[in-house]
Design a protein around this motif. Structure first.
Motif, PDB file in Angstrom:
ATOM      1  N   VAL A  47       0.911  -1.347  -0.017  1.00  0.00           N
ATOM      2  CA  VAL A  47       0.135  -0.124  -0.089  1.00  0.00           C
ATOM      3  C   VAL A  47       0.846   0.852   0.254  1.00  0.00           C
ATOM      4  N   TYR A  48       1.319   2.102  -1.417  1.00  0.00           N
ATOM      5  CA  TYR A  48       1.904   3.032  -0.864  1.00  0.00           C
ATOM      6  C   TYR A  48       1.257   4.489  -0.430  1.00  0.00           C
ATOM      7  N   LYS A  49       0.008   4.877  -0.656  1.00  0.00           N
ATOM      8  CA  LYS A  49      -0.933   6.088  -0.339  1.00  0.00           C
ATOM      9  C   LYS A  49      -2.706   4.908   0.310  1.00  0.00           C
ATOM     10  N   GLN A  50      -2.663   5.739   1.325  1.00  0.00           N
ATOM     11  CA  GLN A  50      -3.911   4.992   1.610  1.00  0.00           C
ATOM     12  C   GLN A  50      -5.502   5.289   1.712  1.00  0.00           C
ATOM     13  N   PRO A  51      -6.593   4.618   1.218  1.00  0.00           N
ATOM     14  CA  PRO A  51      -7.546   5.694   0.456  1.00  0.00           C
ATOM     15  C   PRO A  51      -8.044   6.657   1.514  1.00  0.00           C
ATOM     16  N   GLU A  52      -8.608   7.816   0.433  1.00  0.00           N
ATOM     17  CA  GLU A  52      -8.486   8.828   1.107  1.00  0.00           C
ATOM     18  C   GLU A  52     -10.146   9.658   0.682  1.00  0.00           C
ATOM     19  N   ASN A  53     -10.981   8.495   0.163  1.00  0.00           N
ATOM     20  CA  ASN A  53     -12.120   8.935   0.000  1.00  0.00           C
ATOM     21  C   ASN A  53     -13.242   7.741   0.243  1.00  0.00           C
ATOM     22  N   ASP A  54     -14.261   7.368  -0.299  1.00  0.00           N
ATOM     23  CA  ASP A  54     -15.104   6.651  -0.356  1.00  0.00           C
ATOM     24  C   ASP A  54     -14.451   5.405  -1.393  1.00  0.00           C
ATOM     25  N   THR A  55     -14.848   5.884  -2.637  1.00  0.00           N
ATOM     26  CA  THR A  55     -14.813   4.994  -3.649  1.00  0.00           C
ATOM     27  C   THR A  55     -12.699   5.011  -4.187  1.00  0.00           C
ATOM     28  N   GLU A  56     -11.665   5.454  -3.313  1.00  0.00           N
ATOM     29  CA  GLU A  56     -11.137   3.706  -2.930  1.00  0.00           C
ATOM     30  C   GLU A  56     -11.006   3.406  -1.898  1.00  0.00           C
ATOM     31  N   LYS A  57     -11.487   3.686  -0.466  1.00  0.00           N
ATOM     32  CA  LYS A  57     -12.006   2.978   0.074  1.00  0.00           C
ATOM     33  C   LYS A  57     -12.501   1.301  -0.461  1.00  0.00           C
ATOM     34  N   LYS A  58     -13.474   1.564  -0.699  1.00  0.00           N
ATOM     35  CA  LYS A  58     -14.345   0.474  -1.511  1.00  0.00           C
ATOM     36  C   LYS A  58     -13.747  -0.257  -2.483  1.00  0.00           C
ATOM     37  N   HIS A  59     -12.518   0.565  -3.003  1.00  0.00           N
ATOM     38  CA  HIS A  59     -11.440  -0.563  -4.469  1.00  0.00           C
ATOM     39  C   HIS A  59     -10.920  -0.961  -2.893  1.00  0.00           C
ATOM     40  N   CYS A  60     -10.123  -0.304  -2.232  1.00  0.00           N
ATOM     41  CA  CYS A  60      -9.302  -1.818  -1.647  1.00  0.00           C
ATOM     42  C   CYS A  60     -10.316  -2.092  -0.627  1.00  0.00           C
ATOM     43  N   GLU A  61     -10.774  -1.936  -0.927  1.00  0.00           N
ATOM     44  CA  GLU A  61     -12.044  -3.220  -0.123  1.00  0.00           C
ATOM     45  C   GLU A  61     -11.934  -4.432  -0.711  1.00  0.00           C
ATOM     46  N   TYR A  62     -12.620  -4.161  -2.486  1.00  0.00           N
ATOM     47  CA  TYR A  62     -12.497  -4.682  -3.217  1.00  0.00           C
ATOM     48  C   TYR A  62     -11.336  -6.031  -3.622  1.00  0.00           C
ATOM     49  N   ALA A  63      -9.876  -5.036  -3.828  1.00  0.00           N
ATOM     50  CA  ALA A  63      -8.961  -6.264  -3.930  1.00  0.00           C
ATOM     51  C   ALA A  63      -9.004  -6.732  -2.851  1.00  0.00           C
ATOM     52  N   MET A  64      -8.914  -6.117  -1.071  1.00  0.00           N
ATOM     53  CA  MET A  64      -8.453  -7.313  -0.551  1.00  0.00           C
ATOM     54  C   MET A  64      -9.585  -8.549  -0.438  1.00  0.00           C
ATOM     55  N   ASP A  65     -10.903  -8.313  -0.416  1.00  0.00           N
ATOM     56  CA  ASP A  65     -11.617  -8.927  -1.000  1.00  0.00           C
ATOM     57  C   ASP A  65     -11.170  -9.936  -2.481  1.00  0.00           C
ATOM     58  N   SER A  66     -10.637  -9.793  -3.116  1.00  0.00           N
ATOM     59  CA  SER A  66     -10.536 -10.859  -4.249  1.00  0.00           C
ATOM     60  C   SER A  66      -8.869 -11.303  -4.066  1.00  0.00           C
ATOM     61  N   CYS A  67      -8.245 -10.845  -3.464  1.00  0.00           N
ATOM     62  CA  CYS A  67      -7.163 -11.660  -2.827  1.00  0.00           C
ATOM     63  C   CYS A  67      -6.692 -12.575  -2.933  1.00  0.00           C
TER      64      CYS A  67
END
Length: 76
Positions: A47-67
């Motif tokens: 992770v080079y940048k923590q999510p800064e908004n709801d969209t980025e947070k949702k994308h990080c959650e998708y990444a976590m779920d699909s790993c």
């Protein structure tokens, strides 16, 4: 399940992280390119940048779920 005690060194401080079980499949980068990168020798992502908004947070959650290695964690 990702282990907070085994985070890779490149992660920036924050709730999302990648641990040492990463298999460098790049799926997280496909899901959240604003937040994940591959390290220099292509052995793992981080992770080079923590999510800064709801969209980025949702994308990080998708990444976590699909790993496939379950190497992404969220302490938030």
């Amino acid at each position: 399940m990702a282990d907070v005690n085994n985070k890779v060194a490149e992660n920036v401080e924050g709730s999302f992280y990648v641990d040492d079980q990463c298999i460098a499949c790049q799926r997280c980068i496909d899901e959240a390119p604003e937040n994940f990168k591959m390290n220099e020798n292509f052995s793992h992502s981080y992770v080079y940048k923590q999510p800064e908004n709801d969209t980025e947070k949702k994308h990080c959650e998708y990444a976590m779920d699909s790993c496939p290695a379950e190497a992404i964690g969220n302490d938030g």
